[in-house]
Motif scaffolding. Structure first.
Motif, PDB file in Angstrom:
ATOM      1  N   ASN A  28       0.881  -1.131   0.016  1.00  0.00           N
ATOM      2  CA  ASN A  28      -0.130   0.045   0.402  1.00  0.00           C
ATOM      3  C   ASN A  28       1.273   1.179   0.299  1.00  0.00           C
ATOM      4  O   ASN A  28       1.882   1.448   0.700  1.00  0.00           O
ATOM      5  CB  ASN A  28      -0.663  -0.356   1.062  1.00  0.00           C
ATOM      6  N   PRO A  29       0.923   2.285  -0.230  1.00  0.00           N
ATOM      7  CA  PRO A  29       1.543   3.442  -1.122  1.00  0.00           C
ATOM      8  C   PRO A  29       1.741   4.440   0.437  1.00  0.00           C
ATOM      9  O   PRO A  29       2.746   4.531   0.210  1.00  0.00           O
ATOM     10  CB  PRO A  29       0.946   4.158  -2.272  1.00  0.00           C
TER      11      PRO A  29
ATOM     12  N   ASP B 134       2.510   7.705  -3.473  1.00  0.00           N
ATOM     13  CA  ASP B 134       2.253   7.420  -4.968  1.00  0.00           C
ATOM     14  C   ASP B 134       1.226   6.830  -5.072  1.00  0.00           C
ATOM     15  O   ASP B 134       0.543   6.472  -4.990  1.00  0.00           O
ATOM     16  CB  ASP B 134       3.386   6.711  -5.527  1.00  0.00           C
ATOM     17  N   ASP B 135       0.732   6.741  -6.255  1.00  0.00           N
ATOM     18  CA  ASP B 135      -0.266   6.451  -7.342  1.00  0.00           C
ATOM     19  C   ASP B 135      -0.835   4.820  -7.514  1.00  0.00           C
ATOM     20  O   ASP B 135      -1.533   4.287  -7.733  1.00  0.00           O
ATOM     21  CB  ASP B 135      -0.785   7.093  -7.879  1.00  0.00           C
ATOM     22  N   GLN B 136       1.027   3.931  -6.739  1.00  0.00           N
ATOM     23  CA  GLN B 136       0.743   2.356  -7.254  1.00  0.00           C
ATOM     24  C   GLN B 136      -0.065   2.025  -7.168  1.00  0.00           C
ATOM     25  O   GLN B 136      -0.174   1.530  -5.637  1.00  0.00           O
ATOM     26  CB  GLN B 136       2.494   2.298  -7.364  1.00  0.00           C
ATOM     27  N   ASP B 137      -0.360   1.042  -8.033  1.00  0.00           N
ATOM     28  CA  ASP B 137      -1.348  -0.558  -7.387  1.00  0.00           C
ATOM     29  C   ASP B 137      -0.938  -1.155  -6.779  1.00  0.00           C
ATOM     30  O   ASP B 137       0.498  -1.700  -7.114  1.00  0.00           O
ATOM     31  CB  ASP B 137      -2.113  -0.690  -8.541  1.00  0.00           C
TER      32      ASP B 137
ATOM     33  N   LYS C 165      -5.823   6.393   1.226  1.00  0.00           N
ATOM     34  CA  LYS C 165      -4.249   6.386   0.757  1.00  0.00           C
ATOM     35  C   LYS C 165      -3.523   7.993   1.400  1.00  0.00           C
ATOM     36  O   LYS C 165      -2.687   8.630   0.208  1.00  0.00           O
ATOM     37  CB  LYS C 165      -4.071   5.924  -0.924  1.00  0.00           C
TER      38      LYS C 165
END
Length: 361
Positions: free
Chosen positions: A126-127, A285-288, A240
């Motif tokens: 999780n970011p 960040d927005d990474q999945d 997030k």
């Protein structure tokens, strides 16, 4: 750039669908096959992507280097053993197994056959958690809340192995110390196992954690708070977002008190406390998370390195989860003289009995 790694997904249920979707979009992976005892369900996921399908992962489905195991937890060992013995690297959904003994057996098999086994504790990716990791925290007190409405998907297991297991893994990762004491309480309302649980965990070095999980809430909430000697971090996994509050390194409160000839800190009541601390949002960040988990697993396989969430990490999480469940069962609800110990296990049976009774009057 190396060729994409041939990967299969074993289990075409709720999580299996997410794994197939994510793998199909990864340039470092090539989805070879989807496997499920319900062959039509496997077909529905595999055919649109040009992958093979079957009810077992046999060599006839094609050569694979790695596989995602997303079957129900009770089948993890039975499904994983033959794959490990064939030298196939595995990412096994969380929890690693339904018991510490089976989890340890999977880890032992992996070491014996020199196979990489990663565990799907996706929350590690999780970011918000990754941002907190970069701070290098040394927790003194950790508090977690993970609540949600009942989904009816995991009624065969309790909320500790269903939801709290995420926070157990994060806790063990952050504190990195031996657990010396566990005290927990929980109740079951809709299912046979606990639906609500709270656990207090104490570590050898003095760190303490308070974990709360419920699947009977009217909203979904996933939060983590970490208290350190010189910092406080608050994370909202779902949104997030997170903040870090630290003492201003340029300010020594005691030195300031000496300079003002103050013997009692209450004499500094006029100071603005906000000037003594530094508040900053965590850079997230927005990474999945699932994509990040897959990428890390595939990278570990290609490099032959330990994955971020190893089989040993998975074993540790299951061991602590077992201790928490055992503590739940030992709790006496009606005091020392009462005869109801542990969960109110008769609730489900009584409710079903009432359903079959004729209307009163």
């Amino acid at each position: 750039m190396s060729a994409p790694l041939p990967v299969a997904v074993v289990g075409a249920g709720h999580m299996g669908r997410h794994h197939v979707r994510t793998l199909a979009a990864l340039p470092t992976a090539r989805l070879v096959a989807v496997v499920d005892t319900n062959i039509e369900r496997a077909r529905a996921l595999a055919e649109p992507l040009g992958a093979r399908f079957g009810d077992r992962l046999t060599p006839a489905l094609g050569d694979v280097a790695a596989a995602i195991v997303a079957v129900p937890t009770v089948h993890h060992l039975a499904v994983s053993r033959p794959l490990i013995e064939r030298g196939i690297h595995l990412l096994i959904e969380k929890p690693l197994a339904p018991s510490a003994a089976e989890a340890a057996e999977i880890a032992t098999l992996a070491r014996r056959h020199n196979v990489i086994v990663a565990v799907g504790h996706t929350e590690r990716f999780n970011p918000a958690v990754r941002a907190a990791d970069r701070l290098g925290l040394r927790p003194k007190f950790v508090e977690t809340h993970r609540i949600s409405p009942f989904t009816f998907r995991s009624a065969d297991i309790g909320v500790v192995f269903d939801l709290m297991i995420h926070d157990i893994d994060i806790l063990l990762h952050l504190v990195a110390d031996e657990v010396v004491d566990v005290d927990a309480v929980g109740v079951n309302v809709l299912a046979r196992c606990e639906d609500i649980a709270n656990a207090r965990v104490r570590f050898r070095g003095g760190a303490v954690a308070n974990l709360t999980a419920s699947r009977l809430a009217l909203k979904t909430e996933r939060k983590l708070r970490v208290f350190c000697e010189h910092a406080y971090v608050s994370l909202d996994y779902q949104k997030k977002v997170g903040i870090a509050i630290t003492l201003d390194r340029n300010l020594d409160v005691l030195k300031l008190a000496r300079e003002r000839d103050i013997e009692d800190l209450s004499q500094m009541a006029g100071l603005d406390f906000g000037q003594l601390v530094h508040v900053e949002p965590l850079q997230i960040d927005d990474q999945d998370p699932l994509r990040a988990e897959h990428t890390a697993f595939l990278d570990s396989v290609c490099r032959g390195t330990r994955p971020p969430v190893s089989a040993e990490d998975g074993v540790a999480a299951v061991e602590l989860a077992e201790r928490i469940v055992a503590s739940l069962a030992a709790h006496r609800w009606d005091g020392a003289a009462g005869d109801r110990v542990g969960l109110q296990a008769d609730i489900f049976g009584q409710a079903m009995q009432r359903v079959g009774e004729p209307p009163a009057g």
